[in-house]
Design an enzyme around this catalytic site. Structure first.
Site: not given
Length: 422
Positions: A354, A301, A261, A245-246, A240-241
């Protein structure tokens, strides 16, 4: 008022119509070209007006209800809201009122309400910022506020709402030298390593952007990769890229990244950002649940409610209603189990969301530890610069909230856990 001001305000009203009337997120509207006809300065103004109005919606409606016997159509109401927020933030009454009248008058369906708009906004302007400041901080909708009060208590939720209303500064992650980035752009170098700017202007025109020396990333969002602590040439599976940012953090650390993703359009943004920053990663458009093999290092993520990002995305409470929570929580559980199955003995996995909801963070990890007896939480990995040990939770994760670092401008709500396989 110059025509450019009218165009920006008209676009802001359109964005609000889409969010409130159609349940669309601002990011979706902008990605589909809602602002592409505007000049860069107008585009920035339209976005700012829409964001400020969403944050202050409750106050704007309280100001307006004193002068309206009944609510007008949505577009007129949103024009009034945008103008009310501008006026109460100190905008010049003449320009703001005339622009709102022009916006309403340009639409055949609403043109007959120009007189109403003018009269109401003159009264709002007379009341001014004093009446605005006397109103309470806008509250989250009940579908979100109630579970957060259950999790954290009413006093904490009020502090979170203050952080949401205040908005967010701009956080940057340096490709390599954070000190040089700080010296170049100023702002504040946070203990966690992010550079924080209060008044950034247009991001694409800032020094170092075109060279790819940095990227925009909330300070909280930059922490999962720091917890993972990738090594030079280490192979990392990132699930789930997007939006990437990561991925850039991992690549900048020298890791060999396989970034997966399912969203083709969002992955194109990842590709563009990697090109701008001259970083490399293997990008895969596909289902994370179909990944196979064995990995020493994994970053998951997981898809989530994004309730931790409201200080930057105030449209979320208006575009969503919480109905998707159950499906998301089930998906997270399946993804976490699958990722743990891909983890080699001795390997480490960082799970993050998040979200402010414990069901998407603490509960997920607590349940996963119960299901997988060979997995343990690595609390030591969470002890990073700038992190208060009190933020480490009972099951061994890290809970971040918007009211943390309140004196510095807050942070996104996040949950992070580092899991290792015996």
């Amino acid at each position: 008022m110059a025509q450019t001001g009218v165009q920006a305000r008209r676009s802001a009203v359109y964005l609000l119509d889409q969010v409130i009337g159609e349940g669309r997120l601002l990011s979706e509207c902008i990605a589909s070209g809602a602002l592409e006809r505007l000049q860069p300065a107008e585009r920035a103004t339209a976005q700012r007006l829409a964001l400020d109005t969403l944050r202050g919606m409750e106050r704007a409606d309280r100001m307006l209800q004193k002068h309206l016997q009944k609510y007008p159509p949505l577009t007129v109401r949103n024009a009034l809201r945008v103008a009310t927020v501008e006026l109460c933030q100190g905008g010049a009454a003449h320009g703001v009122v005339n622009s709102a009248v022009s916006v309403v008058g340009a639409n055949k369906r609403t043109a007959s309400m120009k007189g109403l708009v003018n009269a109401v906004l003159r009264k709002v302007a007379a009341a001014g910022p004093e009446a605005w400041d006397a109103l309470r901080v806008p509250r989250l909708p009940k579908w979100l506020r109630e579970p957060l009060v259950m999790a954290y208590g009413g006093d904490v939720v009020q502090e979170i709402e203050k952080a949401h209303f205040a908005g967010a500064p701009l956080d940057l992650t340096a490709k390599h030298d954070r000190g040089a980035l700080h010296r170049s752009l100023g702002g504040e170098l946070l203990e966690s390593g992010s550079v924080r700017l209060e008044d950034s202007g247009q991001v694409s025109t800032m020094p170092g952007f075109k060279k790819g020396s940095w990227w925009v990333q909330d300070a909280a969002a930059a922490l999962p990769v720091q917890v993972l602590a990738p090594k030079e040439d280490e192979a990392v599976l990132e699930l789930c890229a997007a939006p990437g940012g990561k991925t850039m953090q991992l690549a900048a650390a020298g890791a060999k990244v396989r970034a997966v993703d399912s969203n083709k359009n969002r992955m194109e943004r990842v590709r563009e950002n990697l090109k701008r920053t001259k970083l490399e990663a293997e990008l895969v458009v596909g289902d994370a649940m179909e990944e196979s093999g064995q990995w020493d290092t994994i970053l998951l993520d997981a898809p989530c409610s994004a309730t931790g990002t409201i200080r930057r995305h105030p449209d979320l409470p208006f575009a969503k209603d919480g109905s998707e929570f159950g499906e998301l929580i089930h998906l997270q559980s399946m993804m976490l189990d699958h990722a743990l199955d891909l983890l080699k003995p001795g390997g480490r996995l960082v799970y993050c969301t998040c979200s402010l909801l414990p069901d998407e963070g603490e509960v997920q990890v607590e349940d996963a530890l119960a299901r997988h007896k060979t997995i343990k939480a690595d609390i030591e990995a969470l002890k990073l610069p700038g992190i208060d040990p009190a933020w480490i939770t009972e099951e061994g994760g890290l809970r971040l909230r918007p009211d943390y670092w309140a004196d510095k401008g807050g942070m996104d709500g996040f949950y992070i856990a580092c899991l290792v396989k015996a």
